[in-house]
Design an enzyme around this catalytic site. Structure first.
Site, PDB file in Angstrom:
ATOM      1  N   SER A  25     -12.518 -26.639   3.127  1.00 29.40           N
ATOM      2  CA  SER A  25     -12.514 -27.614   1.912  1.00 29.40           C
ATOM      3  C   SER A  25     -11.526 -28.643   1.763  1.00 29.40           C
ATOM      4  CB  SER A  25     -12.271 -26.805   0.510  1.00 29.40           C
ATOM      5  OG  SER A  25     -13.658 -25.735   0.243  1.00 29.40           O
ATOM      6  N   LYS A  81     -12.532 -32.017   1.548  1.00 26.29           N
ATOM      7  CA  LYS A  81     -12.788 -32.578   0.265  1.00 26.29           C
ATOM      8  C   LYS A  81     -11.867 -33.875  -0.053  1.00 26.29           C
ATOM      9  CE  LYS A  81     -15.294 -28.919  -1.443  1.00 26.29           C
ATOM     10  NZ  LYS A  81     -15.106 -27.349  -1.607  1.00 26.29           N
ATOM     11  N   TYR A 132     -21.875 -32.632   4.561  1.00 27.28           N
ATOM     12  CA  TYR A 132     -21.023 -31.782   3.827  1.00 27.28           C
ATOM     13  C   TYR A 132     -20.535 -30.715   4.892  1.00 27.28           C
ATOM     14  CZ  TYR A 132     -19.169 -28.244   0.881  1.00 27.28           C
ATOM     15  OH  TYR A 132     -18.350 -27.359   0.005  1.00 27.28           O
ATOM     16  N   TYR A 173      -8.554 -24.216  -6.903  1.00 25.74           N
ATOM     17  CA  TYR A 173      -9.694 -23.472  -7.724  1.00 25.74           C
ATOM     18  C   TYR A 173      -8.986 -23.065  -9.022  1.00 25.74           C
ATOM     19  CZ  TYR A 173     -11.328 -23.366  -2.928  1.00 25.74           C
ATOM     20  OH  TYR A 173     -11.715 -23.782  -1.584  1.00 25.74           O
ATOM     21  N   VAL A 213     -11.113 -22.168   2.761  1.00 30.46           N
ATOM     22  CA  VAL A 213     -11.373 -20.956   2.759  1.00 30.46           C
ATOM     23  C   VAL A 213     -11.086 -20.197   4.157  1.00 30.46           C
ATOM     24  CG1 VAL A 213     -13.712 -21.212   3.646  1.00 30.46           C
ATOM     25  CG2 VAL A 213     -13.211 -19.352   1.979  1.00 30.46           C
TER      26      VAL A 213
END
Lengths: 425, 425, 425, 425
Positions: free
Chosen positions: C68, C71, C193, C245, C263
């Protein structure tokens, strides 16, 4: 019941009690001390039929606070006072979970989801007519007594404990006032709400109260009408979809009768025209329903096919004899049995057509063995009779028990009398 | 129906059609072009009774894609293939809204809420037995045909349009795969799901399909059993609480029969043992239900008291004659009428006790006018007979039509035969 | 760094590594086998300053899939390609939890909440320019390499495993297509992705990539500008509120620098103008952030006061000498030090007023010791100079390093030169 | 400010006021009559710098009820009274929407999401120390006065109106009591909460209050410390992510400074070390923020680069001269300028290494032009000096203004003094 046959239902309840009393799953409610420390071994079962006979087993006469089961009766009183439309301007009729960490109202209307959750019951408490909290509560208490057929006590300790643990409900009340769905003040509404929860009932009372719903509003013990049949139907409908918290859908699949449970371990369920049932045991499952009460209900539902949508079995043919004719009087006879419902009317009409397709001008319709005449039966029958009259037929209704089901027909008490009438014609 | 009486139900439908066809509220579904541009003037009504007679009005033979109404039948097939428990491991039975801007599954289980929403229907599509998507779909199609009693077409255009507008459903499918509730692959599941939605039915078909649910799984036109009575009851139960989207609760209050609507404007509703009904008109209200179909259902429910929890009215006393005795044979006679259900058994038992409290040793139980014997009636009756046998009583059952309801009793066809038996004893 | 002083930052990192490597709390991600079975003892730390010096400790050169953290860089590329407004038509900028049992989009717009959650990253993947999935991915990969300052590998196994565990993300993609926020096809978007998640980086790379954000888009190793300063600021802003998060708010309170975690156990954080930091250890806490990475970040933030909203301490007075005058030239001198920011300009103006309130016509403004001239400083200074010119004052700016900060002033390199200019006037 | 230069900031504010006063979008709050009927033409702007100078434009001295802006200061007081950890046991730090039709708390903890929403502010009101509601409110009022630097009034009418419209907040309070996050009684908590909302402030006050946050807790007008720098940083951090309702994320992208708005149309924003700003105009946008206040903030942020994560521009090289040596004394000189922050320390260390790599045993470190010494600079510098001492080097710190930055070094006031020290050695 007398000694010879005894009470086979009670025997079933006793057997069931014997078997399930060893089920120690679940926990008593931690909401207030009285409930938390309730004797969890208590277990009562009772069934009341529309003729007022109560079969019971176990601790069916031990009293406990009625808690959320009262919601069904307060809803009944609000419906009686205000009517369906007016009540549901303020509370919805859709099932819904009520998670602990959130409070929600319907997005556009601000209404609570239904009258069987706390938020909805606060609204129905406020909708009950009465000058103040005292009068409102007294009317709810009186209605529950009328349903139970006896005086009901009040648990002061429970009421005080509830007052001390009422923050979530006060939150709901204020939230609904801010949304406009609760129009009364918060404090008196809370008083009414918490008092109705503190009324003392026994399992036997619940059975009678359920039977009062099952009979369409008439207490089978006292014979008093407590509310209208329409109100009873509305209450049972909402109980059917919303009465068992998050378990309502599964309950309806597996048991299939309208029900409402309470945090004290009570459960009321009823089947229109059939029975009211009360169950009680303090330990609750994760969804807040009494473990033993649910288990017992499922057992009985399986054993007795209590499901409200069960197809009635073993039907007799609706038309008993359609061939009979009295040609001497130009008359044909159609004898009907069972119920005049939607499903049976088609056969009745066909038989009438068949009998009259010859030149008979008189129809003798023997309803003597008809058990029940539903509204739909009356309407369709009336439509047929109107048609026959237009075609210059005459109709003689034979019914030993009922009068005035339809208009435009001669009514007699027996086939003999009908034959006499035809002869005299 | 023949010319004399005609079809009073159809006359009601025609009148209703005439009145409601001027209701132009609502909008056709914008989901796919075929639905958006459907002729919104179409309006069909049809009722089918358990004996297979269909009354219809308006555009009852116009075909349209069955859409979400198929969910009830796919659920029926999944239940038939897998059983209730296995199906509900993957899909819940609780009602729930399905907001456009959110997708949610049950928190702990990851199951969709119930089989009547898209997510749940995707799961039941996957649960239908079959080697591949083609076979699964063929079986669903065949089941719908068996329920309708005729061959049903398939709308290729609708299917293609659905494929092009399937992102939300694909999202649901992938989401459920990630949560473990959908175990099949997404693409074949989508194929099955979208194909079942594209089956062509008429309003008349819906009435017959509804009647197949109402009869407990037997198509009233063909006489074929399509699924078991238990499956029919499960389907009707879930339709009762979840079939009308966010309007399900209010529908149950105001109409009161299990129903399922679809985005093409169709609506199916059924009452166990009574009727199946189909309605169709393309314009939908804000909750996605056909405006005219809902209005017509409410009108008919009011007029005919169709509500499933309506209290049956106008009961006859259950015990016809309890005084009769044949002291010469040491026998007492109890004649029963109506239904042997929970509510009536108490009176039957009391009458038996009363008759036998003298020294009579033989009970003659005349069931000739009993319309229906429910399981609960059998069980209670059996309990009583067992007791009587223990006390050395003999029981003679008089029933012209039924045999083997209880064991341990002599069975005869008429009172005369009973008297002969007593005399010969 | 050379032997004499060594690298005190690295010494701190080594000490921290030593201490925290015994923290075995948390679990590796169960999302794919490669992550689940990662060596949980791995623990890397690295800091990169804007001048490109990297201090590192532990397993800072072990490679892992970026997950992630990518991103942030895909968002940077989408912003570069499309601009802020165009990107945020399709994705929001508000923080939000992303519960496992629900998927939600913004109610009115259908946008995912922000580019740091999966849904938002799918949208930014689609917004990256490129003829097809291959080209889009290649551009993202290239951008990450440009930020890291070296070639980055790709983990085929991780990519394949991700493909096999992509149902939830596919659900998001389809859901967003149905809501209109995702305009690209689902399959290529998923390819981009999942590929960007499978790029291999080391902790050291993360530090350099963070430093590229910290420098406003210039890689401190290569000196190449990768994206604009505005893009860097936007990325850091969204990282600040949405990068960690459900822990984002608490992270900002306790650490206070923009960050993004993944992650695989990686974490990147950066402070504008100060540093980029990479941390890596596979075991995650309940919110999905690396246990050791968070602990190390908090330790370093406390120790070094890294919080972005920390008040700078130990200020020098902004005006160094304001009394000096060269009355012989009709000139006053104001010497400024530190930063020309909002807070300091008021003092500068007051000093200018004080110096000029006598009859001096010339202002000598010594900026030689000014560290940084912010835009706000330029604007206010320019406003003042414009006023002075209107009142027929002359302004001489002394700055050995900068030119053209303001217009309308004489610019010289030293005070001596200024004095000469005054003398020559 | 005097006549010569005037106040260029105020000129910008006046221009901005002139331009935006014609923006009539939005609606006044309908929550209470006083706000609904506020004069919507009012528009005030004010900026206060850390040195206490206030620039203002428009209706900057008109008073209005502070409303939700008070939340920032009550949070500051609760933090001062209880500490960060203790406060956040009862309230979260995560941003969150607060939809009208639902109330939610954190799922596991039962905490409200953050102190900037109503629920969280109720909790911080309860956490403020004080024997009763009166004392708690007086302390909050006093803290706001200390931040504003003057006596603040109280609007009795607003307070009464708020009491009459407090159902939603009372709901929140009771809900949080039921969840355990609110430990105080509901009524006194409501009293404190509604009173703090009714305090009267002007736009100018907001600017000074903002500056008190910007200076790390010291009121720039009175010089009094109101709360600690840590508290100021915590408050600004939570304002950054949660202060602007559902617009917080977008605000941070486009403006980039911590802010809090209120329903009366006020807005406070601040940048650490830079400024406090107050804005006021009664008409609100759909998210509840003042239309003109937001527009003006965005304009100023663009014009002045106010974003908290803006990269400082135009840096001087951190090491001014590193070549200088006094070989006669065995000494090397490193002169540093600008800030001793994380980013600059690397260059300082390199220069020290370079200077000492010859045989010089003495390091003369000239910090005279260093503007600010951050904690990170101190720590790294101390690490280096410790190393040098281990290698038998001596360190002389030259700083005209600061003492005691590091230990183990000789401290002198000027280079001349340093040279003397070296010579005398």
């Amino acid at each position: 019941m007398a000694s010879l046959i005894g009470d086979p239902i009670e025997r079933e309840l006793v057997t069931l009690h014997e078997r399930l009393k060893h089920d120690y799953r679940g926990e008593t409610s931690a909401s207030i001390p009285t409930l938390e420390h309730a004797d969890h071994r208590l277990f009562g079962l009772a069934v009341c039929t529309p003729d007022g006979y109560v079969s019971a087993a176990g601790d069916a006469d031990v009293e406990f606070s009625v808690q959320s089961i009262s919601k069904a009766f307060t809803y009944a009183l609000a419906l009686s006072d205000r009517g369906l439309e007016s009540v549901h301007e303020h509370v919805g009729a859709e099932p819904s979970g009520e998670a602990f960490s959130a409070i929600s109202l319907e997005e556009e209307t601000g209404r609570p989801d239904n009258p069987m959750i706390n938020a909805g019951a606060l609204v129905t408490c406020a909708l009950v007519s009465g000058a103040d909290a005292h009068e409102k509560y007294e009317r709810i208490h009186a209605l529950m007594e009328a349903c139970a057929g006896r005086s009901l006590g009040f648990d002061e300790t429970v009421y005080e404990e509830e007052q001390g643990a009422s923050d979530r409900n006060r939150a709901l009340a204020h939230f609904m006032r801010s949304a406009g769905s609760l129009t009364d003040e918060v404090d008196p509404t809370m008083e009414v709400y918490l008092k109705q929860c503190s009324v003392l009932v026994s399992t036997r009372d619940l059975a009678v109260m359920g039977a009062t719903l099952a009979t369409g509003g008439v207490n089978p013990l006292t014979g008093d009408r407590v509310f209208s049949g329409t109100v009873a139907r509305h209450v049972l409908t909402v109980m059917a979809t919303c009465g068992m918290y998050d378990y309502s859908g599964e309950w309806l699949l597996t048991v299939g009768t309208p029900a409402k449970s309470g945090v004290s371990g009570g459960l009321i369920t009823a089947s229109p025209g059939q029975f009211g049932m009360g169950l009680f045991s303090p330990k609750l499952d994760a969804r807040g329903n009494s473990v033993r009460a649910v288990a017992a209900s499922q057992d009985l539902a399986d054993r007795y096919e209590l499901h409200a949508l069960t197809l009635p079995g073993g039907n007799l043919p609706v038309v008993r004899e359609s061939e009979e004719r009295w040609p001497e009087y130009g008359a044909g006879v159609v004898a009907v049995q069972g119920d005049l419902v939607f499903a049976s009317m088609r056969g009745v009409l066909s038989a009438i057509e068949a009998v009259l397709e010859s030149s008979d001008r008189v129809l003798v319709l023997d309803l003597d063995r008809v058990t029940r005449v539903h509204q739909v039966g009356e309407r369709i029958l009336q439509g047929a009779i109107d048609r026959l009259e237009e075609h210059d037929h005459e109709v003689v209704i034979v019914d030993g028990a009922r009068r005035g089901i339809v208009s435009g027909a001669v009514e007699v008490e027996s086939l003999d009398e009908a034959r006499e009438w035809c002869a005299a014609r």
